[in-house]
Design an enzyme around this catalytic site. Sequence first.
Site, PDB file in Angstrom:
ATOM      1  N   ASN A  80       6.707   5.801  -6.632  1.00 31.78           N
ATOM      2  CA  ASN A  80       7.292   6.070  -5.617  1.00 31.78           C
ATOM      3  C   ASN A  80       6.551   6.095  -4.295  1.00 31.78           C
ATOM      4  O   ASN A  80       5.579   6.571  -3.966  1.00 31.78           O
ATOM      5  CB  ASN A  80       7.516   7.870  -5.604  1.00 31.78           C
ATOM      6  N   LYS A  89       7.293   6.203  -1.281  1.00 34.57           N
ATOM      7  CA  LYS A  89       7.553   7.019  -0.321  1.00 34.57           C
ATOM      8  C   LYS A  89       7.774   6.292   1.203  1.00 34.57           C
ATOM      9  O   LYS A  89       8.425   5.240   1.010  1.00 34.57           O
ATOM     10  CB  LYS A  89       6.248   8.191   0.204  1.00 34.57           C
ATOM     11  N   HIS A 131      13.834  15.043  -4.639  1.00 36.86           N
ATOM     12  CA  HIS A 131      12.119  15.188  -4.444  1.00 36.86           C
ATOM     13  C   HIS A 131      11.926  16.382  -3.722  1.00 36.86           C
ATOM     14  O   HIS A 131      12.427  16.573  -2.793  1.00 36.86           O
ATOM     15  CB  HIS A 131      11.624  13.676  -3.973  1.00 36.86           C
ATOM     16  N   GLU A 134       9.601  16.722  -1.398  1.00 34.50           N
ATOM     17  CA  GLU A 134       9.566  16.393   0.030  1.00 34.50           C
ATOM     18  C   GLU A 134      11.028  16.350   0.590  1.00 34.50           C
ATOM     19  O   GLU A 134      11.376  17.133   1.772  1.00 34.50           O
ATOM     20  CB  GLU A 134       8.929  15.091   0.361  1.00 34.50           C
ATOM     21  N   GLU A 146       7.140  17.666 -10.921  1.00 33.39           N
ATOM     22  CA  GLU A 146       6.110  17.742  -9.808  1.00 33.39           C
ATOM     23  C   GLU A 146       5.927  19.081  -9.291  1.00 33.39           C
ATOM     24  O   GLU A 146       6.464  19.464  -8.318  1.00 33.39           O
ATOM     25  CB  GLU A 146       6.685  16.624  -8.756  1.00 33.39           C
ATOM     26  N   GLY A 167       0.004  14.820  -3.829  1.00 35.96           N
ATOM     27  CA  GLY A 167      -0.974  14.266  -2.616  1.00 35.96           C
ATOM     28  C   GLY A 167      -2.275  15.161  -2.202  1.00 35.96           C
ATOM     29  O   GLY A 167      -2.923  15.005  -1.360  1.00 35.96           O
ATOM     30  N   SER A 225      -0.581  13.713  -8.040  1.00 38.10           N
ATOM     31  CA  SER A 225      -1.971  13.245  -8.127  1.00 38.10           C
ATOM     32  C   SER A 225      -2.291  12.373  -9.609  1.00 38.10           C
ATOM     33  O   SER A 225      -3.291  12.498 -10.118  1.00 38.10           O
ATOM     34  CB  SER A 225      -2.805  14.446  -7.933  1.00 38.10           C
TER      35      SER A 225
HETATM   36  P1  13P Z   1       0.863  11.780  -5.493  1.00 37.28           P
HETATM   37  O1  13P Z   1       0.819  10.907  -6.619  1.00 37.28           O
HETATM   38  O2  13P Z   1       0.550  11.175  -4.342  1.00 37.28           O
HETATM   39  O3  13P Z   1       0.485  13.227  -5.593  1.00 37.28           O
HETATM   40  O4  13P Z   1       2.776  12.119  -5.278  1.00 37.28           O
HETATM   41  C1  13P Z   1       3.397  12.441  -6.443  1.00 37.28           C
HETATM   42  C2  13P Z   1       4.966  12.425  -5.952  1.00 37.28           C
HETATM   43  O5  13P Z   1       5.136  13.104  -5.095  1.00 37.28           O
HETATM   44  C3  13P Z   1       5.443  11.273  -6.626  1.00 37.28           C
HETATM   45  O6  13P Z   1       6.951  11.393  -6.283  1.00 37.28           O
END
Ligand code: 13P
Length: 261
Positions: A12, A14, A102, A104, A174, A180, A220
């Site tokens: 992903n 982003k 997601h 976010e 997640e 992150g 992560s």
């Molecule tokens: P990270 O791997 O940067 O922690 O992000 C995870 C994520 O949100 C994947 O959709």
Amino acid sequence: MSAERRPLISGNWKMNHNHLEAIQLVQKLAYAIERDDYAVADVSVHPPFTDLRSVQTVLQADQVPIALGAQTTHEAERGAFTGEVSAPMLAKLDVSYVIVGHSERRALFGETDADVNAKARAVLGAGMTPIVCVGETLDERVSGRAELRVAEQLTGSLAGLAAAAVADLVIAYEPIWAIGTGETATPADAQQMCRHVRSRVAEAFGDGPAASVRIQYGGSVKPGNTPEVMAQPDIDGVLVGGASLDADDFARIVKYRLYQP
Ligand code: 13P
């Protein structure tokens, strides 16, 4: 993970990489990931909308078996929704997987479980596979409400879907506190929640869909922790954020079998 479920390793991106940077990254991935890797796992990349056509062209021209993914969709087929992109538009670009819900999107753009449900239906209606995201906050975890929260998200997000559709979809667990942050759930904690997800799917849709639905872990994920995560029986894949922006890291994640947990 179980032998009958094919692993799905997803990147992903982003809101990172313009279309020129995206082309460079997929060209590097095309070189670094080999036929033997695709023989044993599905791989998808989820670039921003503006990159999809460019990435599709590279994948097609070089016959690279990386599946194209999107990060979200609008639930309507068309109409006066300024700034939005529909599922049929994504399907026309050969998108196979669409992330919905997601954390976010939920936290920053106010998406509810009902929205996620409508988006998942739109993705299925356009012949693609939703990757439905669920996960608890740190507060919910420390107060012992994580499993309840994830169960609620599943109930709302999957409401009314046909059992046959659920059998083929992907659910990404997640934990929000692990995204992150460099913090990962321990493999045992991730396994426990992914088993919980599978049990809830069994209760709502039956044992068949529960046995075949693919469950990813995200938060992560790095080359170093992937082998242990993937060794868990109810984890069938990983949804990778930051580490998917680096071709070498993502290729090493795809090749996790070569590294001992
Ligand atoms: P990270 O791997 O940067 O922690 O992000 C995870 C994520 O949100 C994947 O959709």
